[in-house]
Design a protein around this motif. Structure first.
Motif, PDB file in Angstrom:
ATOM      1  N   TRP A 330      -4.239   0.669  -8.629  1.00  0.00           N
ATOM      2  CA  TRP A 330      -3.877  -0.263  -7.563  1.00  0.00           C
ATOM      3  C   TRP A 330      -4.036   0.340  -6.173  1.00  0.00           C
ATOM      4  O   TRP A 330      -4.312  -0.371  -5.196  1.00  0.00           O
ATOM      5  CB  TRP A 330      -2.449  -0.757  -7.752  1.00  0.00           C
ATOM      6  CG  TRP A 330      -2.349  -1.946  -8.660  1.00  0.00           C
ATOM      7  CD1 TRP A 330      -1.815  -1.991  -9.911  1.00  0.00           C
ATOM      8  CD2 TRP A 330      -2.825  -3.272  -8.390  1.00  0.00           C
ATOM      9  NE1 TRP A 330      -1.932  -3.256 -10.446  1.00  0.00           N
ATOM     10  CE2 TRP A 330      -2.550  -4.056  -9.528  1.00  0.00           C
ATOM     11  CE3 TRP A 330      -3.466  -3.870  -7.302  1.00  0.00           C
ATOM     12  CZ2 TRP A 330      -2.870  -5.407  -9.600  1.00  0.00           C
ATOM     13  CZ3 TRP A 330      -3.797  -5.221  -7.376  1.00  0.00           C
ATOM     14  CH2 TRP A 330      -3.502  -5.974  -8.516  1.00  0.00           C
ATOM     15  N   SER A 331      -3.858   1.628  -6.042  1.00  0.00           N
ATOM     16  CA  SER A 331      -3.907   2.241  -4.709  1.00  0.00           C
ATOM     17  C   SER A 331      -5.264   2.078  -4.036  1.00  0.00           C
ATOM     18  O   SER A 331      -5.366   2.142  -2.806  1.00  0.00           O
ATOM     19  CB  SER A 331      -3.544   3.729  -4.794  1.00  0.00           C
ATOM     20  OG  SER A 331      -4.468   4.418  -5.609  1.00  0.00           O
ATOM     21  N   THR A 332      -6.307   1.839  -4.821  1.00  0.00           N
ATOM     22  CA  THR A 332      -7.651   1.732  -4.238  1.00  0.00           C
ATOM     23  C   THR A 332      -8.297   0.365  -4.456  1.00  0.00           C
ATOM     24  O   THR A 332      -9.454   0.162  -4.100  1.00  0.00           O
ATOM     25  CB  THR A 332      -8.577   2.809  -4.840  1.00  0.00           C
ATOM     26  OG1 THR A 332      -8.614   2.671  -6.274  1.00  0.00           O
ATOM     27  CG2 THR A 332      -8.080   4.200  -4.475  1.00  0.00           C
ATOM     28  N   VAL A 333      -7.565  -0.578  -5.057  1.00  0.00           N
ATOM     29  CA  VAL A 333      -8.136  -1.895  -5.330  1.00  0.00           C
ATOM     30  C   VAL A 333      -8.392  -2.646  -4.022  1.00  0.00           C
ATOM     31  O   VAL A 333      -7.500  -2.742  -3.175  1.00  0.00           O
ATOM     32  CB  VAL A 333      -7.177  -2.721  -6.217  1.00  0.00           C
ATOM     33  CG1 VAL A 333      -7.610  -4.185  -6.277  1.00  0.00           C
ATOM     34  CG2 VAL A 333      -7.127  -2.147  -7.618  1.00  0.00           C
ATOM     35  N   PRO A 334      -9.599  -3.183  -3.805  1.00  0.00           N
ATOM     36  CA  PRO A 334      -9.855  -4.021  -2.622  1.00  0.00           C
ATOM     37  C   PRO A 334      -9.215  -5.396  -2.817  1.00  0.00           C
ATOM     38  O   PRO A 334      -9.669  -6.200  -3.630  1.00  0.00           O
ATOM     39  CB  PRO A 334     -11.385  -4.109  -2.567  1.00  0.00           C
ATOM     40  CG  PRO A 334     -11.835  -3.865  -3.973  1.00  0.00           C
ATOM     41  CD  PRO A 334     -10.808  -2.966  -4.609  1.00  0.00           C
ATOM     42  N   LEU A 335      -8.151  -5.672  -2.091  1.00  0.00           N
ATOM     43  CA  LEU A 335      -7.348  -6.867  -2.344  1.00  0.00           C
ATOM     44  C   LEU A 335      -8.054  -8.161  -1.960  1.00  0.00           C
ATOM     45  O   LEU A 335      -7.682  -9.233  -2.442  1.00  0.00           O
ATOM     46  CB  LEU A 335      -6.018  -6.768  -1.599  1.00  0.00           C
ATOM     47  CG  LEU A 335      -5.109  -5.614  -2.017  1.00  0.00           C
ATOM     48  CD1 LEU A 335      -3.802  -5.676  -1.235  1.00  0.00           C
ATOM     49  CD2 LEU A 335      -4.828  -5.635  -3.518  1.00  0.00           C
ATOM     50  N   LEU A 336      -9.035  -8.097  -1.088  1.00  0.00           N
ATOM     51  CA  LEU A 336      -9.713  -9.310  -0.645  1.00  0.00           C
ATOM     52  C   LEU A 336     -11.069  -9.502  -1.302  1.00  0.00           C
ATOM     53  O   LEU A 336     -11.874 -10.309  -0.867  1.00  0.00           O
ATOM     54  CB  LEU A 336      -9.862  -9.301   0.886  1.00  0.00           C
ATOM     55  CG  LEU A 336      -8.542  -9.301   1.657  1.00  0.00           C
ATOM     56  CD1 LEU A 336      -8.791  -9.344   3.154  1.00  0.00           C
ATOM     57  CD2 LEU A 336      -7.660 -10.462   1.231  1.00  0.00           C
ATOM     58  N   GLU A 337     -11.327  -8.742  -2.370  1.00  0.00           N
ATOM     59  CA  GLU A 337     -12.539  -8.922  -3.145  1.00  0.00           C
ATOM     60  C   GLU A 337     -12.146  -9.179  -4.595  1.00  0.00           C
ATOM     61  O   GLU A 337     -11.155  -8.635  -5.085  1.00  0.00           O
ATOM     62  CB  GLU A 337     -13.424  -7.684  -3.062  1.00  0.00           C
ATOM     63  CG  GLU A 337     -13.892  -7.371  -1.649  1.00  0.00           C
ATOM     64  CD  GLU A 337     -14.697  -6.077  -1.593  1.00  0.00           C
ATOM     65  OE1 GLU A 337     -15.166  -5.640  -2.669  1.00  0.00           O
ATOM     66  OE2 GLU A 337     -14.830  -5.514  -0.497  1.00  0.00           O
ATOM     67  N   ALA A 338     -12.898 -10.022  -5.261  1.00  0.00           N
ATOM     68  CA  ALA A 338     -12.528 -10.399  -6.624  1.00  0.00           C
ATOM     69  C   ALA A 338     -13.760 -10.636  -7.467  1.00  0.00           C
ATOM     70  O   ALA A 338     -14.858 -10.840  -6.947  1.00  0.00           O
ATOM     71  CB  ALA A 338     -11.659 -11.660  -6.604  1.00  0.00           C
ATOM     72  N   GLY A 339     -13.554 -10.627  -8.764  1.00  0.00           N
ATOM     73  CA  GLY A 339     -14.654 -10.923  -9.660  1.00  0.00           C
ATOM     74  C   GLY A 339     -14.251 -10.723 -11.104  1.00  0.00           C
ATOM     75  O   GLY A 339     -13.185 -10.177 -11.392  1.00  0.00           O
TER      76      GLY A 339
END
Length: 426
Positions: A330-339
């Motif tokens: 979670w510390s590196t997840v791009p929160l505004l990108e999804a797929g």
């Protein structure tokens, strides 16, 4: 379970021309009404055939209590880092069946939420959804000890055959016992869910069940007409014409009968499907209906928050195994990108027209209605384009909607037609 899930997303409206204002809602700081936090626990002992929310059947001994809490805490830390300061207004543990979750782990998550957000000296509402098969007085006290101050019990019905039809694991006695023990606990606020409009259920039975449950000392009742959703067992049966359904007229009679039974017991019918005694509204739900921010945590959770000057809706992965493995990521997840295959499976940047439509959609479900002009002014969009003006006039002429000062609302005797009324305005 049926109560208090985040509202279903609308499809975004087409963006305005590029020469006009930006299509995304510009947010100037945190919502003064505060933020709600929704924590989704995806596991159940059994999937109900009418349920279209994310739930995964699992034996109780196999539930990953600690691992799941670890993942939720990691997500919370990451999202709070991006959100910044917010005032906490409510917390809701939904599912699935959150009453299966170990109280100590619920307490660990709740403690972190309280540390992450300032409650402004108040005691935010903290609701936990419960099924009778995983709830008793000792468990109620254990949840109360870690900070839960409101229970929502999935009663659904008080006839054995109907409970079996709905796929419930408890019997009528188990439902009543769960409510009685919740009321007897140190947790002062208790709500119960009921489903009416089931095949062969007369209105008198729906009213009698509502009265029986209310007389146990509840502060709140949610009463929902059975709805058949695509992607459910009931949806598949209905599509094939193999699901017995109650006539719409009888469903309407049941709605009125429940309203009368609960009104006679001092319950205020403050939202189409919700009743409260002495102002004990579901504060977390009011946040949904009034369009405030809510942070979604957990597997499959939806959230709608203000990120980087925009109102953003997101959904976490609906795959439990993927979410359980997420603690270190979670510390590196791009929160505004999804797929597909990502921890964040959906991200929508909500334009201002969509936000107004959603506030109309949800706000008109409340007895208090809403001030459409004020909502539009806040969002910087036109409240009354010509099509909406014409639609509103037609609805006014038919008595389907009324205007009190600056507020628009649907009269209670027209609530049975609310879906059509709101659709016309949208």
């Amino acid at each position: 379970m049926t109560a208090a899930k985040p509202p279903r997303p609308l499809q975004p409206a087409p963006p305005p021309p590029s020469s006009g204002p930006p299509s995304h809602a510009t947010i100037r700081g945190a919502d003064p009404a505060g933020i709600g936090v929704y924590v989704h626990f995806p596991w159940c002992l059994k999937k109900c055939p009418y349920c279209d929310f994310l739930s995964v059947a699992s034996p109780a001994p196999d539930l990953p209590h600690g691992r799941y809490a670890d993942a939720v805490l990691a997500e919370l830390e990451r999202r709070v880092r991006e959100l910044g300061a917010r005032r906490l207004r409510s917390v809701f543990f939904g599912g699935g069946t959150p009453s299966l979750w170990a109280p100590a782990e619920v307490g660990r998550v709740l403690s972190a939420i309280f540390q992450a957000f300032d409650a402004g000296g108040s005691s935010p509402e903290v609701t936990l959804e419960c099924n009778p098969t995983s709830f008793d007085l000792p468990r109620a006290e254990a949840f109360g000890a870690v900070g839960v101050n409101r229970f929502s019990i999935g009663v659904q019905g008080l006839e054995a055959a109907r409970l079996q039809f709905l796929g419930r694991l408890h019997d009528p006695a188990g439902a009543l016992r769960a409510v009685q023990e919740a009321v007897a606990s140190s947790v002062e606020r208790v709500s119960a869910d009921l489903i009416f409009g089931v095949a062969a259920e007369p209105p008198e039975t729906a009213a009698a069940e509502a009265a029986t449950v209310a007389d146990l000392g509840l502060t709140h009742v949610s009463a929902y007409a059975l709805t058949i959703e695509p992607g459910t067992q009931f949806g598949a049966l209905a599509k094939k014409g193999k699901l017995p359904l109650l006539d719409e007229g009888r469903v309407a009679e049941s709605f009125q009968a429940v309203d009368e039974a609960l009104g006679a017991r001092g319950f205020e019918h403050y939202e189409i499907s919700n009743y409260a005694r002495a102002g004990a509204y579901a504060e977390h739900n009011l946040g949904y209906w009034r369009g405030t921010e809510y942070l979604g945590l957990g597997c499959g959770a939806w959230g709608t928050v203000d990120f980087a000057g925009q109102r953003v809706r997101y959904r976490n992965t609906p795959v439990p195994e993927r979410y359980l493995a997420s603690t270190e990521h979670w510390s590196t997840v791009p929160l505004l990108e999804a797929g597909p295959g990502e921890l964040v499976s959906v991200v929508e940047h909500l334009d201002r027209e969509t936000l107004l439509r959603e506030r109309i959609l949800l706000g008109l479900r409340l007895a208090e209605g809403l001030d459409i002009d004020a909502q539009a002014a806040e969002l910087g969009v036109e409240a009354w384009p010509k099509d909406r003006q014409r639609a509103a006039q037609r609805l006014l002429d038919r008595g389907r909607i009324v205007q009190h000062g600056t507020r628009w609302l649907i009269p209670k005797d027209q609530w049975l037609f609310a879906d059509g009324t709101i659709s016309t305005l949208l």
